[in-house]
Design a protein around this motif. Sequence first.
Motif, mmCIF file in Angstrom:
data_model
loop_
_atom_site.group_PDB
_atom_site.id
_atom_site.type_symbol
_atom_site.label_atom_id
_atom_site.label_comp_id
_atom_site.label_asym_id
_atom_site.label_seq_id
_atom_site.Cartn_x
_atom_site.Cartn_y
_atom_site.Cartn_z
ATOM 1 N N LEU A 81 0.913 -1.108 -0.061
ATOM 2 C CA LEU A 81 0.002 -0.146 -0.101
ATOM 3 C C LEU A 81 0.958 1.090 -0.068
ATOM 4 N N PRO A 82 0.184 2.417 -0.411
ATOM 5 C CA PRO A 82 0.950 3.643 -0.165
ATOM 6 C C PRO A 82 1.423 3.728 1.376
ATOM 7 N N THR A 83 2.772 4.549 1.509
ATOM 8 C CA THR A 83 3.188 4.488 2.888
ATOM 9 C C THR A 83 2.332 5.085 3.793
ATOM 10 N N SER A 84 1.488 6.282 3.443
ATOM 11 C CA SER A 84 0.787 6.983 4.242
ATOM 12 C C SER A 84 -0.383 6.093 4.891
ATOM 13 N N LEU A 85 -0.607 4.951 4.290
ATOM 14 C CA LEU A 85 -1.604 3.865 4.691
ATOM 15 C C LEU A 85 -1.238 2.795 5.629
ATOM 16 N N HIS A 86 0.204 2.766 5.689
ATOM 17 C CA HIS A 86 0.798 1.510 6.385
ATOM 18 C C HIS A 86 0.477 1.419 7.880
ATOM 19 N N VAL A 87 0.637 2.623 8.619
ATOM 20 C CA VAL A 87 0.169 2.246 10.213
ATOM 21 C C VAL A 87 -1.336 2.066 10.322
ATOM 22 N N HIS A 88 -2.157 2.327 9.465
ATOM 23 C CA HIS A 88 -3.526 2.230 9.911
ATOM 24 C C HIS A 88 -3.795 0.717 9.634
ATOM 25 N N TRP A 89 -3.480 0.105 8.365
ATOM 26 C CA TRP A 89 -3.791 -1.235 7.806
ATOM 27 C C TRP A 89 -2.880 -2.146 8.435
ATOM 28 N N ALA A 90 -1.557 -1.888 8.882
ATOM 29 C CA ALA A 90 -0.813 -2.856 9.295
ATOM 30 C C ALA A 90 -1.161 -3.318 10.886
ATOM 31 N N VAL A 91 -1.425 -1.963 11.586
ATOM 32 C CA VAL A 91 -2.129 -2.369 12.898
ATOM 33 C C VAL A 91 -3.269 -3.143 12.840
ATOM 34 N N MET A 92 -4.169 -2.709 11.930
ATOM 35 C CA MET A 92 -5.431 -3.644 11.950
ATOM 36 C C MET A 92 -5.232 -5.055 11.648
ATOM 37 N N ALA A 93 -4.346 -5.387 10.869
ATOM 38 C CA ALA A 93 -3.913 -6.760 10.174
ATOM 39 C C ALA A 93 -3.474 -7.251 11.661
ATOM 40 N N ALA A 94 -2.627 -6.634 12.523
ATOM 41 C CA ALA A 94 -1.982 -7.224 13.358
ATOM 42 C C ALA A 94 -3.070 -7.581 14.709
ATOM 43 N N GLN A 95 -4.030 -6.654 14.892
ATOM 44 C CA GLN A 95 -5.153 -7.022 15.833
ATOM 45 C C GLN A 95 -6.136 -8.111 15.584
ATOM 46 N N LYS A 96 -5.897 -8.535 13.907
ATOM 47 C CA LYS A 96 -6.884 -9.477 13.435
ATOM 48 C C LYS A 96 -5.827 -10.498 13.687
ATOM 49 N N GLY A 97 -4.765 -10.839 14.163
ATOM 50 C CA GLY A 97 -4.051 -11.841 14.149
ATOM 51 C C GLY A 97 -3.395 -12.163 12.822
ATOM 52 N N LYS A 98 -2.806 -11.398 12.152
ATOM 53 C CA LYS A 98 -2.163 -11.580 10.753
ATOM 54 C C LYS A 98 -0.847 -11.218 10.900
ATOM 55 N N HIS A 99 0.073 -12.122 10.663
ATOM 56 C CA HIS A 99 1.337 -11.797 10.332
ATOM 57 C C HIS A 99 1.786 -10.849 9.230
ATOM 58 N N VAL A 100 2.804 -9.800 9.289
ATOM 59 C CA VAL A 100 2.971 -8.614 8.453
ATOM 60 C C VAL A 100 4.160 -8.684 7.746
ATOM 61 N N ASN A 123 0.800 -8.981 19.935
ATOM 62 C CA ASN A 123 0.162 -10.064 19.491
ATOM 63 C C ASN A 123 0.724 -11.315 18.969
ATOM 64 N N GLY A 124 2.014 -11.305 19.421
ATOM 65 C CA GLY A 124 2.905 -12.477 19.010
ATOM 66 C C GLY A 124 2.896 -12.729 17.648
ATOM 67 N N LEU A 125 3.422 -11.592 16.558
ATOM 68 C CA LEU A 125 3.227 -11.981 15.278
ATOM 69 C C LEU A 125 4.566 -11.332 14.714
ATOM 70 N N GLN A 126 4.965 -12.089 13.302
ATOM 71 C CA GLN A 126 6.283 -11.679 12.893
ATOM 72 C C GLN A 126 6.065 -10.370 11.987
ATOM 73 N N PHE A 127 7.103 -9.629 11.909
ATOM 74 C CA PHE A 127 7.113 -8.676 11.188
ATOM 75 C C PHE A 127 8.194 -8.327 10.264
ATOM 76 N N MET A 128 8.147 -7.998 9.086
ATOM 77 C CA MET A 128 9.413 -8.044 8.041
ATOM 78 C C MET A 128 8.987 -7.107 7.037
ATOM 79 N N ASP A 129 9.781 -6.401 6.414
ATOM 80 C CA ASP A 129 9.638 -5.594 5.349
ATOM 81 C C ASP A 129 10.122 -6.292 4.091
ATOM 82 N N GLY A 130 9.914 -5.624 2.967
ATOM 83 C CA GLY A 130 10.099 -6.202 1.602
ATOM 84 C C GLY A 130 11.394 -6.051 0.764
ATOM 85 N N SER A 131 12.613 -5.857 1.514
ATOM 86 C CA SER A 131 13.724 -5.653 1.341
ATOM 87 C C SER A 131 14.325 -7.078 0.649
#
Length: 369
Positions: A81-100, A123-131
């Motif tokens: 997604l566009p960078t300005s949308l990351h914080v909203h949707w990534a946090v929501m994904a984590a709250q729904k139990g999705k690894h990001v 939430n015990g979820l893995q985070f990684m960026d797309g490098s």
Amino acid sequence: MAETEVAQVRFGIVGCANIARKVARAINLASNSILHAIASRSIDKAKRFASDNGLDPRVKIYGSYDQLLDDPSVDAVYMPLPTSLHVHWAVMAAQKGKHVLIEKPTALDVGELDTILEACQSNGLQFMDGSMWLHHPRTVKMKEMLFDSKLLGDVNYIYSTSTISASPEFFENDIRVKGNLDSLGALGDLGWYCLGAVLWAKNYQLPTVVTALPDVTTNSDGVIVSFSASIQYKEPSSSGATTNAIIYCSFLADTSMDLTITGSKGSLNLNDFIIPQRESSASFEFTLGAKFVDLHIGWNVKPERVVVNCDELPQEGLMVEEFTRIVAWIRTTPGVLPDPKWPEISRKTQMLVDAVKKSVDLGCKPVYF
């Protein structure tokens, strides 16, 4: 880490950006993942993405991001997604139990990234960026040589570029030059790689000072489209030398992806470090103990070309496999926590992005760590 045989990790892709085509392919190429669902802001765009990319008819198609995140079968999400949308949707994904797994730049600033990382961690979820380049076997081989004290020696100088010659259509329509969508522009899109390469070459040690150089170009929206920066490590190495790095990133120059690392004993050089010129193999040059011959009419050695094959999977497939390996291990092994390595790499890279941006805003004054 102990490995456990588990069912494939089911991915959802949130957003149908062009880069999602590449990662969708990688998800299906990797042995431990499968593309389960895609979502766009419109059902028509999601259907068109599925059709254009020949996705399996069993892939679920959603006309909103919320619908995908509410799908209990989705284990992990990839977010281009566009960078300005990351914080909203990534946090929501984590709250729904999705690894990001999220595209770079990870956020507009380190404060936003910390919000995302906290949501994943709590939430015990893995985070990684797309490098993706960090997962290529060439990168692994370079690091082995880089930190072999008998080869390169202490790192004294790093030079890195990431440039593209963007079209008029790009400057008119691409989200990377829109202030309300990706306000970091070339700094976030291209600078992420070069700054990340500097950190990688210094084993993720933060620098002493970062300074944007006075050649910054912005568009009418105030978005950076071209810049240079100096990154300095003032602490002397074992040889007494400090480390200096220069990066150049631009939407206004011909394509380049250079990385040169010069040490006290040797040097390493390649010109395709972000995306290898060939998918199945990649190379770099290594020079050890170079000196001028008598009368300075030549050199005593030629660079050695080191070729590294990548037969099994492209680098994006290896990225997905590493991410899903961790996800599967967390899911199947009680008490296992997410791997902190990848969030730490992302956060330090974001810190350098922030420092360059701050230096630009201050009129190219130095920013100290």
